[in-house]
Design a protein around this motif. Sequence first.
Motif: not given
Lengths: 444, 291
Positions: A95-96, A411-413, A124, A408-409, A126, A103, B44-46, A92-93, A99-100, A120, B257-258
């Motif tokens: 990609y968060t 898909q949510d919509i 970025q 992902r945005g 990454l 970075a 999210l990253v910068r 669940d977490e 990514l972080t 994404e 997510r966004q």
Amino acid sequence: MKKCLIFSVVLSLTVLMLAACSSSGGSGDKASGADNGETNGKSDVKIPEGATEVVMWNLFGGGDAEYMQEIIDEFNESQSDVYINNVMQDYDEYYTKLLTSVAAGKGPDLAISHTSVLPELISQGLVQELDSLGSEVGVNWDEFNSNILEATVYDEKHYAVPIDTHAQILYLNNKLVGDAGLLDENGNPKIEETPEGFVNFLTTLKDELPDDKYPLAFSTAGVDSYRLWWSYYTQLGGEHILSEEDMENPEYILDVDKAIEAANYLRGFYYDSEVVPLNLEDFYTEFQSKNAAAISTGVWATGTWETTEDLDFSAMPVPNVFDQKGTWGDSHTFVIPYYQNADPEVQKAAIQFMDFATDKGAIWAKAGHIPAKTKVIESEEYEELPYRSEYAQVANYVNFADHTIYGRGVQDIMVRNLDLVWTGEVTAEQAFKTIEKEIKDLID
Amino acid sequence: MNKKSWIQDLKAIPYLLPFFVAYLLFTILPIFKGLEMSLFDWTLVRKMEFVGLENYKEMFGDPHFWRTLWNTTLFVILTTPTMVALALGLALLANIKTKLQTFFRSSFFLPSILSVAVISFLAIFMLQPYSGFVNTVLHSVGIEAEPFWMADKVLAWISIVVVTLWWTVGFNMVLFLAGLQDIPDSLYEASEIDGASRWDQFRHITLPQLVPIGKVILLLQILASYKVFAQILLITGGGPGGATRPLIQYIYEAGFRQNNLGYAATMSYALFFILLILSIIQLRNQRLEER
């Protein structure tokens, strides 16, 4: 005096605790390429002497995790120069965290990413492009299925090594389909590949089977319905929601007529032919407990059905009822996170493993996924696996999500608004009006 | 004398410091960091560019912000009065001196010790159609309907409210129970001599005596309800079609997510502001009464 002592003890304990907190997340220290054979303080894994350690993060669970570990173990045993240190992360977490931490320069040396999230990561900055390193190690890109590979190529550069594609397919319960008289003499299902033909197949199941058996176990909300909608949209010739020329500034190019037709076709399953029971909480269970004659979901379920006792099932692509072949799919891929002062030795070792792992696609296929290398699909080892060959051809026409950073945005919509169509609250026409507005706001 | 108490105060510092450092680092600092974030375009990253109040402007024109804020507010409106009434009722029941007193107290409080994931999955298990407990009971008493407790937009709200009440009422009940036991027996004895009925006693002694603790519960309840997120995410996922999506879920989606942490921080500040105002109103009320 004594109190001062206690105070300083407490203070230093606090500082220690905080220091421990901040360092425990970084399991991918770049300088640690060659290890001295001791445990390296970051984890309790023993790195063989002289080997280059490659820290890999993955998001797998269940059978996926098991088979990936099997491949890694085989790799680690096959040679002594490179050691893959596999770190499992919470899905669940994932990609968060990826990514972080990348970075912040504290991520892994090697990571798993879905094809759909790749834009994404690339946008970025990454992930590392893999062409120069790949040619040094000797990766032959031609070995990969071109449809799967293309989804990982941006600006003519390779950013990922695809492991598989996991597509939406259809599973049938042979016994129930047979009871309804819908198997021919060779045991193949009698499905006419037209919009009416497939509905007829399902309504026959409904008429012929007892009332407590469902024709099609499926979800009435959420991501599964969205994926099947996407499959039908694709079969109607719809290709995109957003344009792919510029992944950061895409345009909204959904083909509304096809989108509406696909939505209405799927909606018919719920309200016209009534072949899907509404709002099943867990539609997997219904198929697994032999209460449903069919189920549509991703190929990853093959491994689950296989290990279910007495479940006599078969697998097939989602019937191509409209003009074109099409289905939803995504891929697991390997990527190399980008760091300014990355150790090329570690990166080369990582690519070496990627090539090895994709060669071992037949192990990975045990989970149900379709391996990305064509030679694996053609191998005897793969063909000996039951069920897989029945749907391997969908790899050639899977329609991946659009190459934009808004995957992902979007898909949510889509999911949120299509859900209202599935509950009958709005018409497909109304839903796509809202979708257009919301997505345009998102990409604006 | 004065000097001594000063030293006494100083002695407290080593005991307070460890917590204070953690509090500063993990609560106070993020508050200001969040304010900074809300003024930037921040992924999210910068940190990207400074946008001033642009995020706030966007927020006021964002229908999803208002919709989710309304959903959260609706949850507050639905749960707060029912929670106070239910907690009071259960506390009265658990205060009756019978053999079942301990049973009442523990069984009312028991759900509170479960985690949100556990109560959510229990709820799904009970409420799911076709094979769920609730619908099976309905069928067995001859009701042929198949209500979709989690997928119908009205029933979904009822389900979430009922589950939340069941889950958290225990804590509030304990607060009321403590309040009940603080009421001096002499009041009841005196009123009995004056010939008051049970109802009179309840109306003129018990209720007025419970007003202060009732106000505390009200405030705690409103503040807690505005932060509703996890049980909705787990039970309905904010569905059907966003009908139960609370503000915090939207904040989460915007941020993670966004990829728009700046905007997520902006909306968090809006929520923070609402909670701040509610707390000030409540505290001022209390102070007025104490005077």
